[in-house]
Design a protein around this motif. Sequence first.
Motif, mmCIF file in Angstrom:
data_model
loop_
_atom_site.group_PDB
_atom_site.id
_atom_site.type_symbol
_atom_site.label_atom_id
_atom_site.label_comp_id
_atom_site.label_asym_id
_atom_site.label_seq_id
_atom_site.Cartn_x
_atom_site.Cartn_y
_atom_site.Cartn_z
ATOM 1 N N ILE A 61 0.832 -1.203 0.000
ATOM 2 C CA ILE A 61 0.000 0.000 0.000
ATOM 3 C C ILE A 61 0.867 1.254 0.000
ATOM 4 O O ILE A 61 0.540 2.250 -0.662
ATOM 5 N N GLU A 65 0.756 4.210 -2.899
ATOM 6 C CA GLU A 65 0.580 5.642 -2.655
ATOM 7 C C GLU A 65 1.631 6.455 -3.400
ATOM 8 O O GLU A 65 1.343 7.541 -3.917
ATOM 9 N N LEU A 84 -6.822 -5.002 0.558
ATOM 10 C CA LEU A 84 -6.217 -4.485 -0.670
ATOM 11 C C LEU A 84 -7.293 -3.954 -1.614
ATOM 12 O O LEU A 84 -7.159 -2.857 -2.188
ATOM 13 N N TYR A 87 -8.719 -0.599 -0.285
ATOM 14 C CA TYR A 87 -7.814 0.529 -0.514
ATOM 15 C C TYR A 87 -7.876 0.979 -1.965
ATOM 16 O O TYR A 87 -7.975 2.175 -2.258
ATOM 17 N N CYS A 88 -7.818 0.013 -2.874
ATOM 18 C CA CYS A 88 -7.810 0.348 -4.299
ATOM 19 C C CYS A 88 -9.117 1.026 -4.723
ATOM 20 O O CYS A 88 -9.106 2.030 -5.454
#
Length: 286
Positions: A61, A65, A84, A87-88
């Motif tokens: 992650i 970023e 995951l 977050y995406c």
Amino acid sequence: MSAVTDAAVIPESYFHLHLVSDSTGETLLSVGRAASAQYSVKAIEHIYPLVRTHKQLDKVISDLEEFPGIVLYTLTEPELRNRLKTYCMENGVPVLSVLAPVVRLLQAYLGGDPTPRVGGQHQLDGDYFRRIDAMNYTVMHDDGQHTDGLDAADVVLLGISRSSKTPTSIYLANRGIKTANIPLVPNIPIPGGLDELKRPLVVGLVASPERVVEIRRNRLLGLNATQPNDAYIDHDSVAEEVAFSRRLCARHGWPVIDVTRRSIEETAAAIIALLQEHRRKQSEAP
């Protein structure tokens, strides 16, 4: 680990491709490269194998970023997979589980739920040990060594120097195919009994004289042993070597593959197709 280039100097024709796996990452790498090859844009690969803890996913992650791009993953642990994906999705990062569509198709056809297994394709089963056995055989029978054991081979490759015999042999061995390779040199007889082999498939590898000369020149330069007048890199001499190998194979009825414009993978695929046909004919023989 992720090896990257400073984002400030990356031209627009590049993009970041993040490959996240809880196993070796080989499947992701193959899929990612095969898909990327369809475009002129070059992928900068960030490869994360053996991601099995949240701390390891933190690194993924963090890199996302700094280097946003596309994420392909194979994660069987639900918490890691969901973290995951979340977050995406929250950050507008394209993400895809490369196995999910295939697993869903199998599930629809076979019924029942799959049993997730990390690195299931790498289990130590009979196929794995056959590949190890094939690799040992291939290394022992490289470049004309131990020609008394050729009958145990699945494939025997023939070719002049620099016709990609060894790398093709190693690739085939990794597929579980025992492969021996024998160099062909004009005026030097082939190993006795080669023309009497029944079980193995014998295949000749050839390339254009121009391609062979180019490879040989580069090899000599790498060895700092350039000899401009050496027959090894003389075009006419090399052309005669190629013609000799073609005549030899034609005389014995051995198939020939021109590797001039083929990758090792393409050459191996052609050999595997020939081997399947060879085995089919053997099984149908009285």
